[in-house]
Motif scaffolding. Structure first.
Motif, mmCIF file in Angstrom:
data_model
loop_
_atom_site.group_PDB
_atom_site.id
_atom_site.type_symbol
_atom_site.label_atom_id
_atom_site.label_comp_id
_atom_site.label_asym_id
_atom_site.label_seq_id
_atom_site.Cartn_x
_atom_site.Cartn_y
_atom_site.Cartn_z
ATOM 1 N N UNK A 1 -0.389 -9.255 -6.726
ATOM 2 C CA UNK A 1 -1.559 -8.248 -6.432
ATOM 3 C C UNK A 1 -2.354 -8.962 -5.124
ATOM 4 N N UNK A 2 -2.489 -10.212 -5.030
ATOM 5 C CA UNK A 2 -3.126 -10.792 -4.090
ATOM 6 C C UNK A 2 -2.525 -10.587 -2.548
ATOM 7 N N UNK A 3 -1.067 -10.631 -2.689
ATOM 8 C CA UNK A 3 -0.228 -10.639 -1.469
ATOM 9 C C UNK A 3 -0.574 -8.900 -1.107
ATOM 10 N N UNK A 4 -0.582 -8.220 -2.142
ATOM 11 C CA UNK A 4 -0.737 -6.575 -1.530
ATOM 12 C C UNK A 4 -2.018 -6.356 -0.940
ATOM 13 N N UNK A 5 -3.266 -6.954 -1.514
ATOM 14 C CA UNK A 5 -4.638 -6.968 -1.076
ATOM 15 C C UNK A 5 -4.552 -7.578 0.336
ATOM 16 N N UNK A 6 -3.955 -8.868 0.580
ATOM 17 C CA UNK A 6 -3.837 -9.422 1.793
ATOM 18 C C UNK A 6 -3.052 -8.739 2.948
ATOM 19 N N UNK A 7 -2.328 -7.777 2.680
ATOM 20 C CA UNK A 7 -1.637 -6.909 3.658
ATOM 21 C C UNK A 7 -2.375 -5.977 3.931
ATOM 22 N N UNK A 8 -3.109 -5.311 3.119
ATOM 23 C CA UNK A 8 -3.874 -4.182 2.971
ATOM 24 C C UNK A 8 -5.407 -4.479 3.884
ATOM 25 N N UNK A 9 -5.956 -5.691 3.619
ATOM 26 C CA UNK A 9 -7.042 -6.013 4.350
ATOM 27 C C UNK A 9 -6.748 -6.740 5.581
ATOM 28 N N UNK A 10 -5.436 -7.114 5.780
ATOM 29 C CA UNK A 10 -4.998 -7.608 7.261
ATOM 30 C C UNK A 10 -4.882 -6.397 8.271
ATOM 31 N N UNK A 11 -4.289 -5.210 7.677
ATOM 32 C CA UNK A 11 -4.174 -4.203 8.278
ATOM 33 C C UNK A 11 -5.569 -3.519 8.609
#
Length: 343
Positions: free
Chosen positions: A67-77
């Protein structure tokens, strides 16, 4: 044996003293509480998703990391797209500040000239002049507060970075933390304390998840609508309008003021389009979005919410208005519980 000699009485006195010391300690380190508050918000937002992933067979740690990885990808985008756009809009806004200032000064001077030439009694003339100066000082104060708020955000970058780490360990051991907390409650109080804890937890969950969802939807809709009508700094003003939704009732007005001010400096027609746009979005938010997402999330009468907001804003400013509603809802739960016990 008299009640003051019973071991249970000493235990309650010890717990009361320990609680008082804990409250005093938290007061002393109140400036360090921000990462813990942000961590709790993250836990409320992410833990339901972690629970669903656990039910599908993932381990708790793996679910949190995915979940953290997904959040990081979204936030980075979002940062890659949003931050350069925001920085560009801020640069343009800073470049245009002298022109906007000249426009405002010209409008004020024009108004004062027409006012000086009018046949208004001297006493009324003096009062209006004082009110104009008061408004100018208030505007300067608002700008200073906004700059102080932005500087405070920059100064708390470490706290923002620390919050996900704290949230990870809280979510990882959440069940153990709950069991430990329940074990500390005396047996005769356990039922009442657990009932109160569930009600308070429901208020926080509904408030955090529901209101942040409304903030996101209103921010996106407002940004797109401002872009469509050609309002300068549409993304920045849309984000401000979305964040203002955290304050019930007064938030939409607070969020609309910057957009309307920028529009008035462009043209009256653009200002009218902003008013129509904000009105449509607020009708959509009030009649469709909020009822479906929030419902009666805090169980408070609208009048009670308004009083809580006014009191919170008067005592603690913007932070008080943000926290007024959930704290008032918790106070209602505690008072209702105490009243039921006394009857």
């Amino acid at each position: 044996m008299t009640w003051w000699k019973e071991k249970r009485t000493y235990r309650y006195v010890f717990l009361a003293l320990l609680g008082g010391l804990l409250v005093y300690f938290l007061y002393l380190v109140r400036k360090l509480c921000l990462p813990f508050i942000l961590a709790v918000v993250l836990v409320y937002l992410l833990n339901p998703v972690v629970g669903r992933m656990e039910k599908r067979g993932a381990s708790r740690v793996a679910a949190i990391l995915i979940l953290y990885l997904g959040v990081i990808i979204v936030v980075t985008g979002l940062f890659m797209y949003g931050v350069p756009r925001m920085v560009n809009q801020l640069e343009v806004f800073v470049e245009n500040i002298p022109a906007y200032t000249d426009q405002v000064e010209g409008m004020v001077q024009h108004f004062q000239q027409r006012f000086d030439n009018s046949t208004v009694p001297p006493g009324v003339h003096q009062v209006v002049d004082e009110r104009i100066r008061w408004a100018e000082l208030k505007l300067v104060g608002v700008v200073r507060q906004a700059m102080d708020f932005l500087m405070a955000l920059l100064g708390n970058l470490l706290n923002f970075a620390l919050a996900p780490v704290l949230a990870f360990y809280i979510m990882k051991d959440l069940e153990m933390i709950k069991k430990w907390a329940v074990a500390q409650v005396p047996g005769e109080w356990k039922g009442d304390v657990l009932c109160l804890a569930k009600q308070v937890d429901l208020v926080f969950a509904n408030f955090i998840r529901g209101h942040l969802t409304v903030v996101l939807l209103v921010g996106v809709l407002t940004s797109l609508a401002f872009l469509f009508i050609g309002l300068p700094f549409a993304t920045m003003l849309g984000i401000i309008a979305g964040l203002a939704e955290l304050i019930p009732y007064f938030g939409p007005l607070i969020g609309a003021i910057p957009a309307l001010a920028i529009a008035l400096l462009q043209s009256k027609w653009l200002a009218l389009k902003v008013v129509i746009t904000v009105t449509v979005i607020q009708q959509l938010e009030g009649n469709v979005i909020s009822p479906r997402i929030l419902g009666d999330s805090v169980g408070l009468h609208p009048l009670a919410i308004i009083v809580a907001l006014l009191a919170g804003g008067h005592l603690f400013g913007i932070a008080g208005m943000l926290l007024a509603v959930p704290l008032a809802a918790i106070a209602r739960i505690l008072v209702s519980f105490a009243w039921a016990k006394l009857n």
